[in-house]
Write an enzyme that holds these catalytic residues in place. Structure first.
Site, PDB file in Angstrom:
ATOM      1  N   GLU A 123       0.888  -1.176   0.000  1.00 62.27           N
ATOM      2  CA  GLU A 123       0.000   0.000   0.000  1.00 62.27           C
ATOM      3  C   GLU A 123       0.911   1.207   0.000  1.00 62.27           C
ATOM      4  O   GLU A 123       1.630   1.449   0.979  1.00 62.27           O
ATOM      5  CB  GLU A 123      -0.868   0.030   1.267  1.00 62.27           C
TER       6      GLU A 123
ATOM      7  N   GLU B 151      -6.330  -3.958   1.449  1.00 64.19           N
ATOM      8  CA  GLU B 151      -6.341  -4.059   2.893  1.00 64.19           C
ATOM      9  C   GLU B 151      -7.793  -3.911   3.353  1.00 64.19           C
ATOM     10  O   GLU B 151      -8.629  -3.435   2.587  1.00 64.19           O
ATOM     11  CB  GLU B 151      -5.506  -2.899   3.427  1.00 64.19           C
TER      12      GLU B 151
END
Ligand code: NAD
Length: 501
Positions: A256, A470
């Site tokens: 990320e 996520e």
């Protein structure tokens, strides 16, 4: 890193195999308040790759028993942690504001996100749904189940110091993995607070390990042969290294990374609402959110009205110590981050964007003890300027002009990143076209680019991510893998695709 000799400053240790231990290096580093350099929160272990290896070995041993604990029981431990965090929310939020500067209201939100994520994932202990499907053969049963992978290396940034570790630890544990967490060197205390809660909640020794320190610790966590998953949140530059270092041993890598998020303001938008959203999206967390609205593109028919109100709004924001009454924008997290912001302000001026407010460091009086910067707006930015292309990670917003939705979409998509975007419009057709055509992982209508909730997937496209997500149940796909199981109760050999009768 500096070594401190202050006597009354608390020393915090690593957590390895259920024990709080010093680093093998014997070195420590200080954690200071970015709003007040004189305020030292504590001294933390400046760990070595060997400390990381110790933690990984402990996690590998613990995995053998933790993976066999029924998932609902594992989830109960995570739920107990959620309750403990809720009890200590205010204390943890205050520590976090001292540690990284964002205002108390926001650090309460960060802790709340950890509560939400641990609570949500605790429910997954009783779900983790697989599939049962008919077999093509007689007297044969077919299903898929999730299985854990083993040791997970979790490497986190400083801007959401408790929320992001919780996004990784909670699903990893519920799925049956064990973890080693390395938080950013700027925010070790929030990680210690979280891990202490997990210890108190009853996580067995070795299941959760914490090693504080810098890049070389993280690198060992990416290369160690016993590690099966690396989950990283941070900059795109470091994410690329993480990916490269983990590739030779075929680890599952979840990245990320950075963002250059945009708000599109159309001609029919409610301007006041859009201004409010851009102030919150651009200057909340001092612009240090991966989803920060660092670009705004405004339809030419409402450009002047928007810019005028946006500028007035930015001027009225109260900058200050996040623990103080009324501060809306805290300091930058560090001197280096402040320097980056100042560098980009210079770049913007040189590129010919029009600086309409801000542009300076604040260093008079109380501000002199911290890393404060004015909320800053560049108007009339060209979409190709560096300030409109590169992640600044500070309170700097570039405002651009467009003549149509098509042009806005093309500006929006023409950056290396693809995390979050939003549109302000009252036209449902426009909203749906934007929803479809902006290539990001997160999209908002009539709301700013920030404000994700834990039960939906979180992540981005292009240089923001590598295809994983996520949060939500999508996080289970990072921390488990599928096993397909066939049970043949016919008592004879049956050959798939061949025995068709
Ligand atoms: P960073 O990349 O500098 O550091 C992130 C973590 O990686 C830290 O723990 C750091 O110590 C560690 N690290 C550094 N070098 C390493 C290496 N070679 N190998 C392994 N680990 C290493 O990022 P940062 O400054 O802490 O955070 C800001 C960045 O994080 C911004 O780019 C922001 O957009 C991004 N971010 C992304 C998200 C998201 O979900 N997409 C969320 C928050 C922050």
């Amino acid at each position: 890193m500096t070594t401190t000799t202050a006597v009354d400053v608390r020393t915090f240790r690593n957590f390895i195999d259920g024990n709080w231990v010093p680093s093998r290096s014997g070195r420590t580093f200080e954690n200071r308040n970015p709003a007040d350099h004189d305020d030292v929160l504590g001294v933390f272990q400046d760990s070595t790759p060997d400390d990381a290896a110790d933690a990984i070995a402990a996690a590998a041993r613990a995995y053998e028993s933790w993976r066999l604990v029924p998932a609902p029981r594992r989830a109960e431990v995570v739920l107990s942690a959620a309750r403990l965090i809720a009890e200590r929310k205010e204390e943890f939020a205050r520590d976090m504001t001292r540690e990284m500067g964002k205002v108390l209201e926001e650090t309460r939100g960060d802790v709340q996100e950890a509560i939400d994520m641990t609570s949500f994932m605790a429910g997954e202990g009783r779900r983790q749904y697989g599939q049962t499907v008919p077999s093509e053969l007689r007297d044969k049963f077919a299903m898929s189940v999730r299985q854990p992978l083993g040791v997970c290396s979790l490497i986190t940034p400083w801007n959401f110091p408790m929320a992001i570790p919780s996004w990784k630890i909670a699903p990893a544990l519920v799925c049956g993995n064990t973890v080693v967490l390395k938080p950013a060197t700027l925010t070790p205390l929030s990680a210690v607070n979280f891990v202490r809660v997990l210890e108190e909640a009853g996580v067995p020794p070795g299941v959760v390990n914490l090693v504080t320190g810098s890049a070389d610790v993280g690198m060992r966590m990416c290369t160690h042969e016993a590690v099966k998953v690396v989950s990283f949140t941070g900059s795109t530059a470091v994410g690329r290294l993480v990916n490269q270092n983990a590739a030779p041993s075929f680890k599952k890598v979840h990245l990320e990374m950075g963002g250059k998020n945009i708000v599109v303001v159309m001609e029919d938008a409610q301007i006041e609402l859009a201004v409010e959203g851009c102030l919150w999206g651009g200057f909340g967390t001092t612009g240090q959110r991966c989803t920060a609205a660092s670009r705004v593109v405004v339809h030419e028919k409402v450009y002047d009205a928007f810019l005028d109100a946006f500028t007035r709004g930015a001027k009225s924001l109260r900058v200050g110590n996040g623990l103080g009454d009324g501060a809306q924008v805290g300091p930058l997290v560090s001197e280096a981050q402040l320097e980056t912001v100042m560098k980009y302000v210079d770049i913007g001026v040189q590129e010919g964007a029009r600086l309409v407010t801000g542009g300076h460091r604040l260093d008079q009086g109380e501000f002199g003890r911290g890393w404060f910067h004015e909320p800053t707006i560049f108007a009339d930015a060209d979409p190709r300027m560096r300030i409109a292309q590169e992640e600044i990670f500070g309170p700097v917003v570039s405002v651009m002009r467009c003549r149509s939705l098509d042009e806005a979409i093309s500006i929006a998509n023409d950056v290396p990143y693809g995390l979050s975007a939003s549109i302000y419009t009252r036209d449902i057709n426009v909203a749906f076209r934007a929803m479809r055509d902006l290539y990001t992982g997160i999209f908002y209508v009539n709301a700013p680019t920030i404000g994700a909730e834990v039960h939906l997937p979180f992540g981005g496209t292009k240089a923001t991510g590598n295809g994983h997500r996520e949060a939500g149940t999508a996080a289970l796909d990072v921390f488990s893998e599928w096993k397909s199981i066939y049970v043949d109760f016919s008592g004879r050999l049956q050959r798939a695709q061949i025995d068709t009768e």
